[in-house]
Design an enzyme around this catalytic site. Sequence first.
Site, PDB file in Angstrom:
ATOM      1  N   GLY A 156      35.056  35.480  31.774  1.00 20.33           N
ATOM      2  CA  GLY A 156      35.993  36.070  30.812  1.00 20.33           C
ATOM      3  C   GLY A 156      37.407  35.964  31.356  1.00 20.33           C
ATOM      4  O   GLY A 156      37.740  35.026  32.075  1.00 20.33           O
ATOM      5  N   ARG A 157      38.217  36.952  31.012  1.00 19.31           N
ATOM      6  CA  ARG A 157      39.631  36.905  31.424  1.00 19.31           C
ATOM      7  C   ARG A 157      39.781  36.796  32.945  1.00 19.31           C
ATOM      8  O   ARG A 157      40.489  35.922  33.452  1.00 19.31           O
ATOM      9  CB  ARG A 157      40.359  38.163  30.924  1.00 19.31           C
ATOM     10  CG  ARG A 157      40.599  38.194  29.428  1.00 19.31           C
ATOM     11  CD  ARG A 157      41.147  39.551  29.009  1.00 19.31           C
ATOM     12  NE  ARG A 157      40.161  40.596  29.227  1.00 19.31           N
ATOM     13  CZ  ARG A 157      39.501  41.234  28.257  1.00 19.31           C
ATOM     14  NH1 ARG A 157      39.770  40.975  27.009  1.00 19.31           N
ATOM     15  NH2 ARG A 157      38.598  42.155  28.540  1.00 19.31           N
ATOM     16  N   ILE A 158      39.108  37.704  33.671  1.00 23.06           N
ATOM     17  CA  ILE A 158      39.303  37.721  35.128  1.00 23.06           C
ATOM     18  C   ILE A 158      38.565  36.560  35.788  1.00 23.06           C
ATOM     19  O   ILE A 158      39.105  35.898  36.686  1.00 23.06           O
ATOM     20  CB  ILE A 158      38.873  39.089  35.710  1.00 23.06           C
ATOM     21  CG1 ILE A 158      39.764  40.194  35.119  1.00 23.06           C
ATOM     22  CG2 ILE A 158      38.969  39.095  37.231  1.00 23.06           C
ATOM     23  CD1 ILE A 158      39.304  41.616  35.395  1.00 23.06           C
ATOM     24  N   THR A 237      33.994  42.179  42.552  1.00 23.16           N
ATOM     25  CA  THR A 237      35.109  43.029  42.099  1.00 23.16           C
ATOM     26  C   THR A 237      34.838  43.523  40.678  1.00 23.16           C
ATOM     27  O   THR A 237      35.772  43.894  39.973  1.00 23.16           O
ATOM     28  CB  THR A 237      36.455  42.264  42.116  1.00 23.16           C
ATOM     29  OG1 THR A 237      36.311  41.091  41.310  1.00 23.16           O
ATOM     30  CG2 THR A 237      36.901  41.901  43.510  1.00 23.16           C
ATOM     31  N   SER A 238      33.552  43.497  40.255  1.00 19.69           N
ATOM     32  CA  SER A 238      33.283  43.907  38.863  1.00 19.69           C
ATOM     33  C   SER A 238      32.983  45.408  38.823  1.00 19.69           C
ATOM     34  O   SER A 238      33.920  46.227  38.771  1.00 19.69           O
ATOM     35  CB  SER A 238      32.151  43.060  38.264  1.00 19.69           C
ATOM     36  OG  SER A 238      30.913  43.286  38.913  1.00 19.69           O
ATOM     37  N   ARG A 239      31.710  45.777  38.870  1.00 24.91           N
ATOM     38  CA  ARG A 239      31.314  47.180  38.971  1.00 24.91           C
ATOM     39  C   ARG A 239      30.149  47.252  39.951  1.00 24.91           C
ATOM     40  O   ARG A 239      29.284  46.362  39.957  1.00 24.91           O
ATOM     41  CB  ARG A 239      30.883  47.743  37.611  1.00 24.91           C
ATOM     42  CG  ARG A 239      32.031  48.066  36.668  1.00 24.91           C
ATOM     43  CD  ARG A 239      32.810  49.319  37.092  1.00 24.91           C
ATOM     44  NE  ARG A 239      33.873  49.650  36.151  1.00 24.91           N
ATOM     45  CZ  ARG A 239      35.147  49.265  36.268  1.00 24.91           C
ATOM     46  NH1 ARG A 239      35.530  48.532  37.294  1.00 24.91           N
ATOM     47  NH2 ARG A 239      36.033  49.636  35.360  1.00 24.91           N
ATOM     48  N   GLU A 268      30.077  55.221  43.929  1.00 24.34           N
ATOM     49  CA  GLU A 268      31.401  55.507  44.504  1.00 24.34           C
ATOM     50  C   GLU A 268      31.666  57.007  44.506  1.00 24.34           C
ATOM     51  O   GLU A 268      31.305  57.682  43.544  1.00 24.34           O
ATOM     52  CB  GLU A 268      32.468  54.782  43.688  1.00 24.34           C
ATOM     53  CG  GLU A 268      32.344  53.283  43.831  1.00 24.34           C
ATOM     54  CD  GLU A 268      33.328  52.504  42.967  1.00 24.34           C
ATOM     55  OE1 GLU A 268      34.312  53.088  42.481  1.00 24.34           O
ATOM     56  OE2 GLU A 268      33.105  51.297  42.803  1.00 24.34           O
ATOM     57  N   HIS A 285      37.785  49.993  45.989  1.00 23.09           N
ATOM     58  CA  HIS A 285      38.040  49.822  44.548  1.00 23.09           C
ATOM     59  C   HIS A 285      39.540  49.719  44.246  1.00 23.09           C
ATOM     60  O   HIS A 285      40.102  50.556  43.523  1.00 23.09           O
ATOM     61  CB  HIS A 285      37.403  50.965  43.738  1.00 23.09           C
ATOM     62  CG  HIS A 285      37.127  50.577  42.314  1.00 23.09           C
ATOM     63  ND1 HIS A 285      36.117  51.107  41.561  1.00 23.09           N
ATOM     64  CD2 HIS A 285      37.753  49.681  41.500  1.00 23.09           C
ATOM     65  CE1 HIS A 285      36.121  50.579  40.348  1.00 23.09           C
ATOM     66  NE2 HIS A 285      37.128  49.705  40.284  1.00 23.09           N
ATOM     67  N   ALA A 287      41.060  46.471  43.403  1.00 23.18           N
ATOM     68  CA  ALA A 287      41.368  45.103  42.961  1.00 23.18           C
ATOM     69  C   ALA A 287      42.559  45.027  42.008  1.00 23.18           C
ATOM     70  O   ALA A 287      43.315  44.068  42.024  1.00 23.18           O
ATOM     71  CB  ALA A 287      40.136  44.464  42.326  1.00 23.18           C
TER      72      ALA A 287
HETATM   73  N1  LIG Z   1      37.517  46.131  40.785  1.00 27.37           N
HETATM   74  C1  LIG Z   1      38.409  46.441  39.872  1.00 27.37           C
HETATM   75  O1  LIG Z   1      39.318  47.216  40.119  1.00 27.37           O
HETATM   76  C2  LIG Z   1      38.326  45.821  38.508  1.00 27.37           C
HETATM   77  C3  LIG Z   1      39.514  45.469  37.859  1.00 27.37           C
HETATM   78  C4  LIG Z   1      39.420  44.891  36.603  1.00 27.37           C
HETATM   79  C5  LIG Z   1      38.185  44.684  36.006  1.00 27.37           C
HETATM   80  N2  LIG Z   1      37.045  45.023  36.662  1.00 27.37           N
HETATM   81  C6  LIG Z   1      35.734  44.772  36.051  1.00 27.37           C
HETATM   82  O2  LIG Z   1      35.701  43.416  35.660  1.00 27.37           O
HETATM   83  C7  LIG Z   1      35.029  43.315  34.405  1.00 27.37           C
HETATM   84  C8  LIG Z   1      35.442  42.039  33.694  1.00 27.37           C
HETATM   85  O3  LIG Z   1      36.744  42.184  33.161  1.00 27.37           O
HETATM   86  P1  LIG Z   1      37.341  41.085  32.148  1.00 27.37           P
HETATM   87  O4  LIG Z   1      38.630  41.638  31.658  1.00 27.37           O
HETATM   88  O5  LIG Z   1      37.296  39.727  32.751  1.00 27.37           O
HETATM   89  O6  LIG Z   1      36.256  41.177  30.979  1.00 27.37           O
HETATM   90  P2  LIG Z   1      35.939  40.079  29.879  1.00 27.37           P
HETATM   91  O7  LIG Z   1      35.262  40.811  28.774  1.00 27.37           O
HETATM   92  O8  LIG Z   1      37.142  39.257  29.565  1.00 27.37           O
HETATM   93  O9  LIG Z   1      34.868  39.117  30.626  1.00 27.37           O
HETATM   94  C9  LIG Z   1      33.555  39.485  30.895  1.00 27.37           C
HETATM   95  C10 LIG Z   1      32.668  38.273  30.714  1.00 27.37           C
HETATM   96  O10 LIG Z   1      31.340  38.627  31.099  1.00 27.37           O
HETATM   97  C11 LIG Z   1      30.455  37.992  30.167  1.00 27.37           C
HETATM   98  N3  LIG Z   1      29.183  38.700  30.118  1.00 27.37           N
HETATM   99  C12 LIG Z   1      28.868  39.868  29.482  1.00 27.37           C
HETATM  100  N4  LIG Z   1      27.575  40.161  29.670  1.00 27.37           N
HETATM  101  C13 LIG Z   1      27.054  39.168  30.421  1.00 27.37           C
HETATM  102  C14 LIG Z   1      25.741  38.903  30.943  1.00 27.37           C
HETATM  103  N5  LIG Z   1      24.726  39.734  30.688  1.00 27.37           N
HETATM  104  N6  LIG Z   1      25.570  37.784  31.679  1.00 27.37           N
HETATM  105  C15 LIG Z   1      26.604  36.938  31.908  1.00 27.37           C
HETATM  106  N7  LIG Z   1      27.854  37.136  31.435  1.00 27.37           N
HETATM  107  C16 LIG Z   1      28.070  38.238  30.717  1.00 27.37           C
HETATM  108  C17 LIG Z   1      31.198  38.046  28.842  1.00 27.37           C
HETATM  109  O11 LIG Z   1      30.670  37.081  27.917  1.00 27.37           O
HETATM  110  C18 LIG Z   1      32.613  37.763  29.267  1.00 27.37           C
HETATM  111  O12 LIG Z   1      32.910  36.389  29.235  1.00 27.37           O
HETATM  112  C19 LIG Z   1      35.410  44.616  33.683  1.00 27.37           C
HETATM  113  O13 LIG Z   1      34.451  44.985  32.726  1.00 27.37           O
HETATM  114  C20 LIG Z   1      35.483  45.625  34.811  1.00 27.37           C
HETATM  115  O14 LIG Z   1      34.276  46.323  34.945  1.00 27.37           O
HETATM  116  C21 LIG Z   1      37.096  45.606  37.897  1.00 27.37           C
END
Ligand SMILES: NC(=O)c1ccc[n+]([C@@H]2O[C@H](COP(=O)([O-])OP(=O)(O)OC[C@H]3O[C@@H](n4cnc5c(N)ncnc54)[C@H](O)[C@@H]3O)[C@@H](O)[C@H]2O)c1
Length: 326
Positions: A156-158, A237-239, A268, A285, A287
């Site tokens: 996705g975005r990140i 860096t996701s969850r 956490e 946490h 990022a």
């Molecule tokens: N560590 C941090 O401080 C921090 C900072 C920012 C975001 N995050 C985490 O990063 C995540 C992603 O952010 P984003 O803005 O890129 O989100 P996003 O929605 O743009 O991208 C997420 C991607 O994951 C894919 N996805 C969803 N379910 C899936 C699955 N079962 N299998 C494979 N792919 C799957 C989606 O299709 C999408 O392309 C956020 O939800 C957040 O939890 C953490």
Amino acid sequence: MGRPKLLATRPLFPAAQTILNASCDVDYWTQPERITKEELFRRIHDKDGLVCLLTEKVNEELLAVAPKLRIAANVAVGYDNITVADCTKRGVAATNTPGVLDETTADFAWTLLMAVARRLGEGEALARSGQWKGWDLDQLVGADVFGKTLGVVGFGRIGRAVASRARGFQMKVLYYDAMRAPLDVERGFHAEYRDLNSLLADSDFVSVHVPLLPETRGLFNAKTFSQMKPTSFLINTSRGPVVDEAALVQALESKKIAGAALDVYEKEPLIHAGLKRPNVVLAPHIASASLETRTKMACMAAENVIALFNGQRPLNILNPEVLKAS
Ligand SMILES: NC(=O)c1ccc[n+]([C@@H]2O[C@H](COP(=O)([O-])OP(=O)(O)OC[C@H]3O[C@@H](n4cnc5c(N)ncnc54)[C@H](O)[C@@H]3O)[C@@H](O)[C@H]2O)c1
């Protein structure tokens, strides 16, 4: 309606306060310690809006004591702390802060990747210890990053922002996502789609960027670790709950993978004792934690609140159906 009454579970940043204070009466939680659930419930009962962090749970239990609440604005892109269906049932708008933290979070995923590959944590500790005896040929030898294969899980975005940085290191980029990206996007990022098994088998670095959903909880487990290369590294860096920490510890102990770099944890702020080992880089946490980005996130949450009370559609509404109903 007069000036809306809000609760903000942190003082936010001055720029966000300016946005909110212009038209709302805001109760800011300013104590250094986190707001307790009891205090949150006590303060929310007469509030029209909530600006919250990912550390607060917004669910039926909270909504039941907040009869006037119209919006819960999360200062985070991930919103697994909010039960959106409960908000929708009660006609409460839920919002998040996508987009503004992509580059900062991607920078940090790379910070972790580089740190674990080049053993920066161990090197830093040695340099500070007074025990360093000087340059040595095989001292703290790590793994190269340049020219290796990066596997991005969640494109996705990140995930895409992480992938775009790999070009500077002339890396091959593989990605896995529940939804395959259009071909022009794949070409633009020089990224090759793989199923998860194939990505894990071929990647030297696996960087995780999926949201926490029922389907992604424990996505990294004993089976997935056994599919990774013994020389590979996991970067998360996701969850936290996307990774089964006990299985990760087991994979590290049995050398199924070479190391891990983590920003997020299952429970956490607790960190599994088995993760406190030299080949794991641990971050608390942070990022998205640049001053610029955290300010943008707080302002975005504030703008979402203001839009709702101005009768407009909040830019980042997660449950737009509540707007149609009102
Ligand atoms: N560590 C941090 O401080 C921090 C900072 C920012 C975001 N995050 C985490 O990063 C995540 C992603 O952010 P984003 O803005 O890129 O989100 P996003 O929605 O743009 O991208 C997420 C991607 O994951 C894919 N996805 C969803 N379910 C899936 C699955 N079962 N299998 C494979 N792919 C799957 C989606 O299709 C999408 O392309 C956020 O939800 C957040 O939890 C953490």
